[in-house]
Design a protein around this motif. Structure first.
Motif, mmCIF file in Angstrom:
data_model
loop_
_atom_site.group_PDB
_atom_site.id
_atom_site.type_symbol
_atom_site.label_atom_id
_atom_site.label_comp_id
_atom_site.label_asym_id
_atom_site.label_seq_id
_atom_site.Cartn_x
_atom_site.Cartn_y
_atom_site.Cartn_z
ATOM 1 N N PRO A 1 35.595 73.823 87.534
ATOM 2 C CA PRO A 1 35.062 74.375 88.778
ATOM 3 C C PRO A 1 36.181 74.712 89.767
ATOM 4 O O PRO A 1 37.306 74.257 89.619
ATOM 5 C CB PRO A 1 34.186 73.238 89.318
ATOM 6 C CG PRO A 1 34.735 72.019 88.698
ATOM 7 C CD PRO A 1 35.330 72.400 87.384
ATOM 8 N N THR A 2 35.833 75.513 90.759
ATOM 9 C CA THR A 2 36.826 75.892 91.761
ATOM 10 C C THR A 2 37.236 74.684 92.591
ATOM 11 O O THR A 2 36.520 73.690 92.665
ATOM 12 C CB THR A 2 36.274 77.003 92.658
ATOM 13 O OG1 THR A 2 37.302 77.392 93.554
ATOM 14 C CG2 THR A 2 35.093 76.521 93.469
ATOM 15 N N PHE A 3 38.415 74.771 93.204
ATOM 16 C CA PHE A 3 38.970 73.559 93.820
ATOM 17 C C PHE A 3 38.403 73.271 95.201
ATOM 18 O O PHE A 3 38.580 72.182 95.717
ATOM 19 C CB PHE A 3 40.501 73.629 93.875
ATOM 20 C CG PHE A 3 41.052 74.488 94.977
ATOM 21 C CD1 PHE A 3 41.036 75.859 94.881
ATOM 22 C CD2 PHE A 3 41.605 73.894 96.101
ATOM 23 C CE1 PHE A 3 41.555 76.634 95.887
ATOM 24 C CE2 PHE A 3 42.126 74.670 97.117
ATOM 25 C CZ PHE A 3 42.097 76.048 97.015
ATOM 26 N N ILE A 4 37.706 74.242 95.791
ATOM 27 C CA ILE A 4 37.097 73.962 97.085
ATOM 28 C C ILE A 4 35.745 73.309 96.852
ATOM 29 O O ILE A 4 34.879 73.882 96.192
ATOM 30 C CB ILE A 4 36.928 75.253 97.906
ATOM 31 C CG1 ILE A 4 38.289 75.898 98.116
ATOM 32 C CG2 ILE A 4 36.270 74.954 99.243
ATOM 33 C CD1 ILE A 4 38.221 77.259 98.737
ATOM 34 N N PHE A 23 30.035 72.969 105.259
ATOM 35 C CA PHE A 23 30.908 73.675 106.206
ATOM 36 C C PHE A 23 32.009 74.485 105.513
ATOM 37 O O PHE A 23 32.699 75.266 106.138
ATOM 38 C CB PHE A 23 31.517 72.692 107.217
ATOM 39 C CG PHE A 23 32.324 71.589 106.586
ATOM 40 C CD1 PHE A 23 31.707 70.433 106.139
ATOM 41 C CD2 PHE A 23 33.697 71.704 106.455
ATOM 42 C CE1 PHE A 23 32.441 69.418 105.552
ATOM 43 C CE2 PHE A 23 34.439 70.689 105.863
ATOM 44 C CZ PHE A 23 33.804 69.540 105.417
ATOM 45 N N LEU A 24 32.217 74.267 104.205
ATOM 46 C CA LEU A 24 33.228 75.047 103.488
ATOM 47 C C LEU A 24 32.606 76.228 102.730
ATOM 48 O O LEU A 24 33.290 76.972 102.050
ATOM 49 C CB LEU A 24 33.982 74.159 102.494
ATOM 50 C CG LEU A 24 34.932 73.130 103.105
ATOM 51 C CD1 LEU A 24 35.473 72.213 102.025
ATOM 52 C CD2 LEU A 24 36.077 73.816 103.831
ATOM 53 N N GLN A 25 31.281 76.341 102.889
ATOM 54 C CA GLN A 25 30.546 77.313 102.091
ATOM 55 C C GLN A 25 31.137 78.728 102.184
ATOM 56 O O GLN A 25 31.341 79.398 101.177
ATOM 57 C CB GLN A 25 29.085 77.343 102.545
ATOM 58 C CG GLN A 25 28.118 77.794 101.475
ATOM 59 C CD GLN A 25 28.056 76.806 100.316
ATOM 60 O OE1 GLN A 25 27.871 75.625 100.516
ATOM 61 N NE2 GLN A 25 28.241 77.308 99.111
ATOM 62 N N GLY A 26 31.426 79.151 103.431
ATOM 63 C CA GLY A 26 31.920 80.520 103.641
ATOM 64 C C GLY A 26 33.220 80.772 102.909
ATOM 65 O O GLY A 26 33.331 81.718 102.115
ATOM 66 N N ILE A 27 34.189 79.878 103.133
ATOM 67 C CA ILE A 27 35.504 80.016 102.489
ATOM 68 C C ILE A 27 35.349 80.016 100.981
ATOM 69 O O ILE A 27 35.916 80.836 100.272
ATOM 70 C CB ILE A 27 36.426 78.837 102.889
ATOM 71 C CG1 ILE A 27 36.628 78.815 104.398
ATOM 72 C CG2 ILE A 27 37.755 78.942 102.172
ATOM 73 C CD1 ILE A 27 37.446 77.658 104.891
ATOM 74 N N ILE A 55 34.118 83.419 99.587
ATOM 75 C CA ILE A 55 35.156 84.455 99.628
ATOM 76 C C ILE A 55 36.202 84.169 98.557
ATOM 77 O O ILE A 55 36.604 85.038 97.788
ATOM 78 C CB ILE A 55 35.841 84.481 101.010
ATOM 79 C CG1 ILE A 55 34.816 84.835 102.090
ATOM 80 C CG2 ILE A 55 36.988 85.488 101.030
ATOM 81 C CD1 ILE A 55 35.343 84.673 103.504
ATOM 82 N N TRP A 56 36.618 82.899 98.515
ATOM 83 C CA TRP A 56 37.672 82.518 97.579
ATOM 84 C C TRP A 56 37.242 82.734 96.133
ATOM 85 O O TRP A 56 37.970 83.291 95.318
ATOM 86 C CB TRP A 56 38.023 81.047 97.832
ATOM 87 C CG TRP A 56 39.196 80.589 97.035
ATOM 88 C CD1 TRP A 56 39.170 79.978 95.840
ATOM 89 C CD2 TRP A 56 40.572 80.753 97.373
ATOM 90 N NE1 TRP A 56 40.436 79.736 95.409
ATOM 91 C CE2 TRP A 56 41.334 80.207 96.328
ATOM 92 C CE3 TRP A 56 41.258 81.311 98.466
ATOM 93 C CZ2 TRP A 56 42.718 80.192 96.333
ATOM 94 C CZ3 TRP A 56 42.638 81.282 98.462
ATOM 95 C CH2 TRP A 56 43.346 80.733 97.415
ATOM 96 N N MET A 57 36.009 82.308 95.817
ATOM 97 C CA MET A 57 35.565 82.398 94.430
ATOM 98 C C MET A 57 35.401 83.827 93.944
ATOM 99 O O MET A 57 35.541 84.112 92.763
ATOM 100 C CB MET A 57 34.252 81.634 94.246
ATOM 101 C CG MET A 57 34.495 80.166 93.956
ATOM 102 S SD MET A 57 32.989 79.250 93.759
ATOM 103 C CE MET A 57 32.446 79.784 92.152
#
Lengths: 327, 386
Positions: free
Chosen positions: B184-187, B192-196, B199-201
């Motif tokens: 899975p992605t590291f974020i 609250f991190l949903q937005g980032i 975009i990142w994924m």
């Protein structure tokens, strides 16, 4: 092809000739490695220098149309790479292993970089028309039935390689300068007190090893094949170093070790026509090298142990003899 | 403050900064000769990796592999073992991880864990032969490990072509690993991190390997500097005979150093299949074999320096990819730069020699009032002769 035909072909003149041909690009770097090792500067850049020599030889021959000029240029390039290693190791104290790996890295990256600029291709130089060295039919020998087929008609590099073994032997054991080099390798401090310039001797030894490695590389690109290929040396520089160990640092021993590795290589070529997966067959030369190094190392170990035992025994005898005298 | 500028650490740092600067300058000079638009090409090389989000992702992913490889070399070079069989260990580790992820029929979490475990074990075991030969018979590990690399690459290719490749696949590779079995992605999936995260994924695929690599750095540091094993390893590295007389089991230490490094190399292999390629593909490790040496040397063989060196070289590699795509200069330029940096960083005497020259010049201009040549520094350099 069946196993039987393969076995039969191994005992053929063609196969023996191929062993000689395939051994050549191992003999050259091995001789270069030998001179460097006996002078105390094991040249770990042989592999890279082979690649550089192979590349420069092909490119210069393609641009000038002159084989001999190309060979000269390849040798000069090889010597320059060896001297780069020498400069950093001997004068700036770079670790020899790391320095050698750096030169190898520079060689494999640099050759592909230049290859792309000059030909627009990153894999090989087949798109430019390069030359190869002539083959030599030995005047009298070529008419002898069996022997002629085996030893005649090889590229001149092959004869040069076998000749170089004799030359290296004479150089190291029968000339003043060669003896100096060996003295530098065995005991640099003692050599210094004799007035030998250790640094200069080592630079020269590295330069000579560069000449041999470059010749080995050009043998690949201008005789064995007629073009340059990325990472063309394919480990032969390292196998050359293994041959130096295996040959106990003696020219003739190193020659036999090189031929052994050439034999393994030739066998793997022959078996390639069988119904065995080619990738597995291709591992034969490399596995042979590991096994040979292992056997050699084990033997050395046992020889050392025996020497120690003998020494201890003599020592004990001497003590008991002294004791009985005293009585 | 003055004492800091005269300290050994500062000199080391200065040497590294100097070496990298000279290397990059040399790269630019080469570019001047070969490119029609050298400034543009070099700009894309130096600024490319941060110009877009997806390129930042590429840079990070590349760096993660490099950091692991650097750790491998820190361990073996720390014991003064010139073992460079990491490519073989990595490629077989990648194969093992891929096989588990593709074919073992168990749920995602245990399957991924098993894949990592398999990769690490295979990596360690592949180092066993050179390790035993070196420890018991003093066979040259540099040559044996290099030979074993080629053997490993051939075995990898054989397994891939004979058992894994499907007839319908167009390239020499396995099928893609299915989504749930990838990392899975590291974020983390927090509100609250949903937005980032989204975009990142969309742009990149940097995975939780980030945390694993950070953990690996700390573990290797701890292992080398805070445990008896690390002490023994470094003592063997400094002086084998001294270690032997000091009661250290030299053979065991040599073998363990290579095996432990193999665990990390296998991890790097798992990273290649599970995070970067998401499949087993031919030539997976090409050009990575010697990167570990570049990085470990740049980091002064200190695990804590490895992430910095890894990020730097990851940046240069990513930049060279951008340069190759957007200009007429090929990416192999970076190898030449790296080789130059490697030589300059390890040149113990280079800086003292330059300092001496500068001092001499100073002395001449001041008529010998102030600038004696730096004899002390030169001596120090001498004592490092290998």
């Amino acid at each position: 092809m069946s196993l039987e035909t393969v076995i039969r072909s191994i005992f053929s003149t063609l196969f023996l000739a191929s062993v000689i041909r395939i051994s050549t690009p191992i003999i050259f770097p091995a001789m270069g490695g030998l001179i460097a090792v006996v002078t105390g500067v094991p040249n770990m850049a042989l592999e890279g220098i082979m690649n550089v020599g192979a590349f420069v030889g092909v490119m210069v021959s393609a641009y000038t149309g002159n084989v001999w000029l190309a060979i000269l240029a390849g040798i000069v390039a090889g010597v320059l790479m060896a001297l780069l290693l020498g400069l950093f190791h001997i004068y700036f104290k770079t670790n020899l292993f790391i320095g050698g790996l750096a030169v190898n890295l520079m060689a494999s990256g640099g050759t592909v970089f230049l290859l792309y600029i000059m030909t627009g291709d990153k894999g090989n130089s087949a798109s430019v028309k390069s030359l190869s060295v002539p083959n030599w039919e030995i005047p009298f020998f070529k008419d002898i039935p069996f022997l002629g087929d085996v030893i005649s008609g090889h590229p001149v590099f092959t004869y040069l390689a076998f000749l170089s073994v004799i030359l290296v032997y004479i150089f190291l054991y029968r000339t003043r300068f060669g003896t100096h080099l060996r003295a530098v390798g065995e005991n640099p401090e003692a050599a210094t007190t004799l007035g030998i310039d250790v640094k200069k001797s080592r630079m020269i030894a590295l330069a000579i090893s560069g000449v041999f490695a470059a010749l080995g590389g050009m043998n690949l690109s201008m005789a064995y094949l007629q073009f340059f290929q990325k990472e063309m040396a394919a480990g032969r520089g390292w196998i050359g170093i293994a041959a130096v160990h295996l040959g106990a640092r003696k020219p003739l021993g190193v020659l036999f070790a090189s031929i052994l590795f050439g034999f393994a290589d030739a066998i793997s070529n022959q078996l390639g026509s069988l119904n065995i997966p080619s990738q597995l067959v291709q591992t034969i030369p490399y596995i042979t090298t590991v096994v040979a190094l292992a056997v050699f190392a084990i033997q050395q170990r046992q020889a050392a142990l025996e020497r120690m035992k003998r020494y201890q025994k003599e020592h004990l005898e001497a003590i008991s003899a002294n004791a009985s005298k005293a009585e | 403050m003055k004492s800091f500028f005269e300290s050994k650490g500062f000199r080391e740092l200065l040497r590294i900064v100097l070496a990298v600067t000279i290397g990059l300058a040399l790269g630019f000079i080469i570019t001047l000769f070969v490119s029609k638009d050298p400034v543009g090409a070099y700009k894309s090389f130096l600024l490319g990796p941060i110009s877009r989000l997806n390129r930042i992702g590429d840079w990070l992913e590349e760096s993660l592999t490099l950091i692991l490889l650097g750790l491998v070399i820190c361990i073996v070079f720390g014991a003064s073992q010139w073992y460079i069989g990491v490519e073989g260990q990595m490629v077989l580790g990648a194969m093992a991880a891929g096989c588990v992820a593709l074919y073992v029929p168990i749920p995602p979490l245990p399957r991924i864990l098993l894949a990592f475990l398999a990769a690490m074990i295979v990596g360690a075991l592949w180092g066993l032969i050179p390790a035993l030969l070196k420890a018991y018979y003093n066979a040259n590990e540099l040559v044996t490990s290099l030979m074993m690399n080629t053997v490993a690459l051939k075995i990898f290719e054989y397994i891939l072509k004979a058992f894994i490749m499907t007839p319908k696949s167009r390239s020499i590779s396995s099928e893609l690993i299915e989504k749930p079995f990838r990392l899975p992605t590291f974020i983390p999936n927090l509100p609250f991190l949903q937005g980032i995260r989204e975009i990142w994924m969309k742009q990149t695929s940097v995975t939780i390997m980030v945390y694993i690599v950070i953990a690996a750095v700390i573990i290797v540091y701890y292992l080398l500097y805070k445990t008896p094993f690390g002490y023994e390893l470094r003592t063997v590295g400094l002086n084998t005979k001294f270690a032997h007389y000091g009661g250290i089991n030299v053979k065991r230490t040599i073998i363990m150093s290579i095996l432990v490094s193999g665990l990390v190399a296998g991890l790097a292999g798992a990273h290649l299949t599970l995070a970067i390629h998401n499949k087993i593909i031919s030539n997976m490790t090409s050009g990575l074999g010697f990167e570990g040496i570049n990085i470990a040397i740049l980091a002064g063989n200190n695990p804590l320096g490895v992430p910095i060196a890894g990020l730097l070289y990851g940046y240069l590699r990513a930049g060279s990819d951008v340069m190759e795509r957007s200009s007429d200069v090929s990416r192999e330029l970076v190898f030449v730069i790296q080789a130059m940096v490697l030589l300059l960083v390890t040149a113990e005497r280079l800086l003292p020699t330059i300092q001496k020259r500068v001092a001499d010049i100073k002395e001449n201009s001041e008529n010998g009032t102030n600038g004696k040549p730096d004899v002390k520094n030169v001596k120090e350099g001498d004592s490092h002769v290998a």
